[in-house]
Design a protein around this motif. Sequence first.
Motif, PDB file in Angstrom:
ATOM      1  N   UNK B  51      33.581  27.539 -74.587  1.00 13.39           N
ATOM      2  CA  UNK B  51      32.763  26.338 -74.554  1.00 13.39           C
ATOM      3  C   UNK B  51      31.528  26.379 -75.424  1.00 13.39           C
ATOM      4  N   UNK B 114      45.671  26.714 -69.987  1.00 16.40           N
ATOM      5  CA  UNK B 114      44.733  25.809 -69.322  1.00 16.40           C
ATOM      6  C   UNK B 114      45.430  24.701 -68.525  1.00 16.40           C
ATOM      7  N   UNK B 170      37.114  20.316 -72.220  1.00 14.06           N
ATOM      8  CA  UNK B 170      36.970  21.162 -71.038  1.00 14.06           C
ATOM      9  C   UNK B 170      38.256  21.927 -70.772  1.00 14.06           C
ATOM     10  N   UNK B 171      38.151  23.209 -70.670  1.00 11.72           N
ATOM     11  CA  UNK B 171      39.341  24.000 -70.381  1.00 11.72           C
ATOM     12  C   UNK B 171      39.336  24.501 -68.961  1.00 11.72           C
ATOM     13  N   UNK B 172      38.335  24.140 -68.238  1.00 12.26           N
ATOM     14  CA  UNK B 172      38.384  24.522 -66.817  1.00 12.26           C
ATOM     15  C   UNK B 172      37.595  23.600 -65.960  1.00 12.26           C
TER      16      UNK B 172
END
Lengths: 172, 172
Positions: B51, B114, B170-172
């Motif tokens: 991020x 992801x 956003x990956x989480x």
Amino acid sequence: MTTRWLTPEEQRAWRAYVAASLLLEDALDRQLQQDAGMPHLYYTILAYLSETPERRLRMTDLAERLKITRSRLTYAVARLEKDGHVRREACRWDKRGTVAALTDEGMAVLERTAPGHVATVRAALFDHLTPEQVGQLEEIGTRIERALQGDDAESAPEGLPWLRRSVNPPLL
Amino acid sequence: MTTRWLTPEEQRAWRAYVAASLLLEDALDRQLQQDAGMPHLYYTILAYLSETPERRLRMTDLAERLKITRSRLTYAVARLEKDGHVRREACRWDKRGTVAALTDEGMAVLERTAPGHVATVRAALFDHLTPEQVGQLEEIGTRIERALQGDDAESAPEGLPWLRRSVNPPLL
DNA sequence: GGCGCTTGGTTCAAGTTTTAAACAAACCTA
DNA sequence: TAGGTTTGTTTAAAACTTGAACCAAGCGCC
């Protein structure tokens, strides 16, 4: 199927949750390790045992309540037994069974350390929540629980709160 | 001073929370171990790195975000480096410093896994919460966080390039 | 009764993680 | 430059977890 990413709100909630649970578990482990010489999970085992009328539970029942594998529980109880907090007994009604029984010493440890534990939980959590939030936390926690382990509404058999098919005579 | 035990409401909330967090962390670990070959914490490290604008962070910054000790982080990054997901670089501005940088391979793993991770988080959590509850969860989590690590409102230092918030997906 | 299937619980081996303490290098400040 | 602090790693010992394998006892069924 296209991924539905987390919304900004969900993301904030998720991060807050992850951070909080890490910090909380850490704080609890540290305090209990310090005061009771055992991590949170182990303390919880003693606590659950202490609540049943006879202060004992079948291994599998205990594992289910704690949401851990039997293997993990076996290991934990082995240590608790070595430390004299728990004693293993054979189950009279099911010869395969083992019953974990809280010893007087285990009970004493619990009584001695419970106040500090509760104080920690308060300081870390409840002192900062409104009554509404307490309710919300319960509701949210319950939903997660339901989501993650089939919602088999296995209500406890009303008569014998402390067991699988018991330490007691099978009801017929 | 007399112990203020938990009220029945608090107790229910506490138990629900403890059970839920155990189940949740378990489910996450299992899924990620399966799909990405690493536990939740490790995935989170990669996610945080991904991020930042330059996909890299100082060890200490990372540890603070993750709420873990530097020692624990050193161990984790060592493994991630061995697996080729992360590379260590010397910090140019502070010769004591180490910067953990996400490799292309690490980024690829993240992109590949992801969706599954988000799906798990949704299935275990958000799919069962109302929007209000999402907000409540954030608020509660934030309060715990504040309670447990002094509420030093440490705003991000203005100068350093990669300590800033991300603009990436956003990956989480 | 005897044959399989299931359940309860432990064991085993292997690995993973954690922790705390100690440490060296680099930084900072006076 | 001395003295204190911060960064990050190392070390060694424990503690924990996992999954598979396993045995014994229950259960169902013919």
